[in-house]
Scaffold this active site. Structure first.
Site, mmCIF file in Angstrom:
data_model
loop_
_atom_site.group_PDB
_atom_site.id
_atom_site.type_symbol
_atom_site.label_atom_id
_atom_site.label_comp_id
_atom_site.label_asym_id
_atom_site.label_seq_id
_atom_site.Cartn_x
_atom_site.Cartn_y
_atom_site.Cartn_z
ATOM 1 C CB VAL A 1 8.821 8.225 -6.064
ATOM 2 C CG1 VAL A 1 8.947 9.571 -5.362
ATOM 3 C CG2 VAL A 1 10.031 7.342 -5.775
ATOM 4 C CB ILE B 1 -6.452 -2.909 22.485
ATOM 5 C CG1 ILE B 1 -6.563 -2.125 21.175
ATOM 6 C CG2 ILE B 1 -5.071 -3.504 22.672
ATOM 7 C CD1 ILE B 1 -5.805 -0.789 21.194
ATOM 8 C CE LYS C 1 -0.909 6.835 17.135
ATOM 9 N NZ LYS C 1 -0.815 5.562 17.936
ATOM 10 C CE1 TYR D 1 -1.368 5.991 12.561
ATOM 11 C CE2 TYR D 1 -0.197 7.827 11.547
ATOM 12 C CZ TYR D 1 -0.251 6.812 12.481
ATOM 13 O OH TYR D 1 0.806 6.601 13.345
ATOM 14 C CB THR E 1 2.597 9.543 15.109
ATOM 15 O OG1 THR E 1 3.132 10.066 13.895
ATOM 16 C CG2 THR E 1 1.093 9.802 15.091
ATOM 17 C CG ASP E 2 6.326 12.967 13.087
ATOM 18 O OD1 ASP E 2 5.487 12.152 12.645
ATOM 19 O OD2 ASP E 2 7.435 13.155 12.544
ATOM 20 C CD GLU E 3 1.805 10.549 9.710
ATOM 21 O OE1 GLU E 3 0.617 10.656 9.352
ATOM 22 O OE2 GLU E 3 2.604 9.756 9.191
ATOM 23 C CG LEU F 1 9.754 5.393 1.307
ATOM 24 C CD1 LEU F 1 9.107 5.628 -0.044
ATOM 25 C CD2 LEU F 1 10.405 6.692 1.801
HETATM 26 P P1 NAD Z 1 2.425 -1.798 12.853
HETATM 27 O O1 NAD Z 1 1.267 -1.579 11.948
HETATM 28 O O2 NAD Z 1 3.669 -2.403 12.321
HETATM 29 O O3 NAD Z 1 1.976 -2.690 14.109
HETATM 30 C C1 NAD Z 1 0.759 -2.509 14.765
HETATM 31 C C2 NAD Z 1 0.494 -3.743 15.620
HETATM 32 O O4 NAD Z 1 -0.728 -3.530 16.341
HETATM 33 C C3 NAD Z 1 0.284 -5.032 14.800
HETATM 34 O O5 NAD Z 1 1.004 -6.096 15.378
HETATM 35 C C4 NAD Z 1 -1.202 -5.280 14.885
HETATM 36 O O6 NAD Z 1 -1.561 -6.662 14.811
HETATM 37 C C5 NAD Z 1 -1.534 -4.678 16.245
HETATM 38 N N1 NAD Z 1 -2.936 -4.264 16.351
HETATM 39 C C6 NAD Z 1 -3.639 -3.493 15.480
HETATM 40 N N2 NAD Z 1 -4.907 -3.351 15.906
HETATM 41 C C7 NAD Z 1 -4.992 -4.003 17.086
HETATM 42 C C8 NAD Z 1 -6.038 -4.202 18.027
HETATM 43 N N3 NAD Z 1 -7.263 -3.713 17.818
HETATM 44 N N4 NAD Z 1 -5.783 -4.961 19.125
HETATM 45 C C9 NAD Z 1 -4.557 -5.500 19.326
HETATM 46 N N5 NAD Z 1 -3.546 -5.349 18.483
HETATM 47 C C10 NAD Z 1 -3.751 -4.604 17.378
HETATM 48 O O7 NAD Z 1 2.698 -0.368 13.490
HETATM 49 P P2 NAD Z 1 4.077 0.308 13.952
HETATM 50 O O8 NAD Z 1 4.675 1.004 12.796
HETATM 51 O O9 NAD Z 1 4.853 -0.661 14.726
HETATM 52 O O10 NAD Z 1 3.524 1.445 14.930
HETATM 53 C C11 NAD Z 1 3.326 1.161 16.314
HETATM 54 C C12 NAD Z 1 2.826 2.438 16.989
HETATM 55 O O11 NAD Z 1 3.772 3.485 16.836
HETATM 56 C C13 NAD Z 1 1.519 2.960 16.408
HETATM 57 O O12 NAD Z 1 0.721 3.428 17.468
HETATM 58 C C14 NAD Z 1 1.945 4.129 15.515
HETATM 59 O O13 NAD Z 1 0.933 5.095 15.466
HETATM 60 C C15 NAD Z 1 3.158 4.639 16.274
HETATM 61 N N6 NAD Z 1 4.213 5.275 15.466
HETATM 62 C C16 NAD Z 1 4.737 4.663 14.364
HETATM 63 C C17 NAD Z 1 5.794 5.268 13.677
HETATM 64 C C18 NAD Z 1 6.414 4.609 12.469
HETATM 65 O O14 NAD Z 1 7.243 5.230 11.806
HETATM 66 N N7 NAD Z 1 6.098 3.363 12.146
HETATM 67 C C19 NAD Z 1 6.294 6.496 14.103
HETATM 68 C C20 NAD Z 1 5.728 7.110 15.236
HETATM 69 C C21 NAD Z 1 4.695 6.483 15.913
HETATM 70 O O1 DAU Z 2 5.850 10.217 11.068
HETATM 71 C C1 DAU Z 2 5.462 9.066 11.741
HETATM 72 C C2 DAU Z 2 4.601 8.202 10.849
HETATM 73 O O2 DAU Z 2 5.456 7.633 9.863
HETATM 74 C C3 DAU Z 2 3.862 7.118 11.613
HETATM 75 O O3 DAU Z 2 2.950 7.724 12.508
HETATM 76 C C4 DAU Z 2 3.115 6.177 10.652
HETATM 77 O O4 DAU Z 2 2.523 5.113 11.374
HETATM 78 C C5 DAU Z 2 4.114 5.619 9.658
HETATM 79 O O5 DAU Z 2 3.463 4.791 8.719
HETATM 80 C C6 DAU Z 2 4.842 6.758 8.936
HETATM 81 O O6 DAU Z 2 3.934 7.489 8.090
HETATM 82 P P1 DAU Z 2 4.346 7.986 6.610
HETATM 83 O O7 DAU Z 2 3.116 8.183 5.828
HETATM 84 O O8 DAU Z 2 5.335 9.096 6.690
HETATM 85 O O9 DAU Z 2 5.166 6.648 6.131
HETATM 86 P P2 DAU Z 2 5.184 5.855 4.748
HETATM 87 O O10 DAU Z 2 6.292 4.876 4.835
HETATM 88 O O11 DAU Z 2 3.838 5.357 4.359
HETATM 89 O O12 DAU Z 2 5.595 6.981 3.701
HETATM 90 C C7 DAU Z 2 6.779 7.748 3.847
HETATM 91 C C8 DAU Z 2 6.816 8.763 2.719
HETATM 92 O O13 DAU Z 2 7.033 8.052 1.495
HETATM 93 C C9 DAU Z 2 5.526 9.536 2.538
HETATM 94 O O14 DAU Z 2 5.833 10.864 2.155
HETATM 95 C C10 DAU Z 2 4.818 8.823 1.383
HETATM 96 C C11 DAU Z 2 5.974 8.301 0.547
HETATM 97 N N1 DAU Z 2 5.742 7.025 -0.160
HETATM 98 C C12 DAU Z 2 5.276 5.964 0.554
HETATM 99 C C13 DAU Z 2 5.033 4.740 -0.066
HETATM 100 C C14 DAU Z 2 4.493 3.584 0.713
HETATM 101 C C15 DAU Z 2 6.036 6.902 -1.509
HETATM 102 O O15 DAU Z 2 6.493 7.871 -2.161
HETATM 103 N N2 DAU Z 2 5.800 5.705 -2.129
HETATM 104 C C16 DAU Z 2 5.294 4.622 -1.471
HETATM 105 O O16 DAU Z 2 5.073 3.567 -2.112
#
Ligand code: NAD
Ligand code: DAU
Length: 339
Positions: free
Chosen positions: A209, A60, A157, A153, A125-127, A193
């Protein structure tokens, strides 16, 4: 309608592609993804041959390639999921996050302006709101909560969100933003996680953890996030932000214990490791606005969602075994070996 979905080979984007193909037989889905380590064509195998689906391997941030695609496809709606998404990786290497998560958004929105796209939706994201204290369960994030970020990160965002709002005010680009809490469900990359704990537990490996496991996340089944975005792109008001969450706050340690119990494993696998730098304490979404204005409510309780998720990982071993036998092994070693 022609809906261009970026990041569609990732976790939530992939689920959203399936959601659109299944529920909107009138729509065409144009998927853009550059297939980083997190992108996976196996996630799209079910829809690959569908006449209403096409895939384009494009970054992108590549202005020329994005321009050429928009010029030939002329999408009605763009939904941007493409991002670097893992907080731990952003602590190791912020540059990739700033490039994709901020500059990529600029490239997409410039193309939307040039080709008169009817809606640009930014999946945020809520982050971006930072964190809440553990001892104030009464506090929740609303759309008016100031942006206040902790990690590279979340800062990337939040920067994108500001840019999206600026394009609405300055150019009148019809944008919407959704800010969702933590998702879980099928196709979730093993670094996060819930899948990490399921896969490690299945192998009787330590369950790392961070800190004391007291941090709280607000979990939403991924299909409910998809239904929220689907409503926003069709009925949401341009210029608006919508929080998405299902009032499902859980401590990390409780999530891990639930997984251990459901898989019939021993809690002795749980290992407390060094905390994440800048670790956000608690996230909690107030989703009243999207409920009131668009009638959205989550359909899947955590009890049902976690069962479905564990079942999916048990039934789809080939999907994740391929991932964990590749470069993921080096990532895991680097992040966890001496933690
Ligand atoms: P993910 O890491 O699983 O997927 C990201 C995708 O984007 C991948 O397929 C990757 O190849 C593609 N990508 C990365 N860089 C790119 C680029 N430069 N050009 C084209 N494609 C590219 O992420 P996800 O967990 O599916 O999150 C998707 C979106 O939702 C993100 O914007 C994230 O910030 C947001 N989000 C995630 C969560 C969550 O809990 N996972 C929660 C709230 C918001
Ligand atoms: O809140 C939305 C966000 O949730 C998204 O914007 C992000 O893209 C997504 O990755 C996620 O972020 P977190 O940092 O909350 O997710 P993660 O799964 O990495 O971690 C969840 C919680 O678990 C966090 O408090 C860290 C903890 N953790 C994570 C991993 C990977 C552990 O304790 N051990 C681990 O090995």
């Amino acid at each position: 309608m022609k809906i261009l979905v970026t990041g569609g080979a990732g976790f939530i984007g992939g689920n959203f592609v399936h959601y659109l193909i299944d529920r909107h037989p009138e729509d065409e889905v144009i998927c853009v993804d550059c297939l980083t380590y997190a992108g996976n064509m196996d996630t799209l195998a079910d829809v690959a041959d569908n006449a209403r689906f096409s895939f384009h391997k494009i970054d992108i941030t590549d202005e020329k390639a994005i321009d050429a695609l928009f010029s030939s496809v002329k999408p009605d709606i763009v939904v941007n999921f493409a991002a670097e998404s893992h907080v731990d990786r952003s602590i190791e290497n912020p540059g990739a996050f700033l490039k994709t998560n901020i500059l990529g958004v600029q490239v997409l929105m410039d193309a939307c302006r040039k080709y008169g796209v009817g809606r640009y939706h930014q999946v945020s994201t809520d982050e971006v709101y930072g964190d809440l204290p553990l001892d104030r369960p009464d506090l929740m994030f609303t759309e008016e909560t100031p942006l206040h970020t902790s990690s590279p990160y979340s800062a990337s965002k939040a920067s994108a969100d500001l840019l999206v709002s600026a394009y609405f005010r300055t150019y009148g680009l019809p944008v919407t933003i959704s800010r969702c809490s933590n998702n879980y469900g099928p196709y979730h990359f093993p670094e996060k996680l819930i899948p990490l704990m399921i896969i490690n537990a299945l192998h009787d490996k330590p369950l790392p953890v961070y800190g004391k496991g007291e941090n709280v996340r607000d979990w939403l089944y991924v299909e409910d996030h998809c239904s929220a975005i689907d409503l926003i792109i069709r009925n949401g008001k341009p210029g608006e932000v919508y929080n998405v969450g299902g009032h499902n706050e859980k401590k990390n340690i409780d999530i891990v214990k639930t997984i251990v119990r459901k898989l019939g494993k021993s809690e002795d696998l749980i290992t407390y490791v060094k905390d994440r730098a800048g670790h956000d304490l608690r996230y909690a979404i107030n989703p009243e606005k999207i409920h009131r204005e668009l009638g959205w409510l989550p359909a899947t309780s955590f009890e049902v969602g976690i069962e479905k998720t564990i079942r999916w990982y048990l039934d789809n071993k080939a999907w994740w075994e391929k991932i964990i036998s590749g470069e993921y092994r080096d990532y895991y070693k680097k992040m966890y070996e001496n933690r």
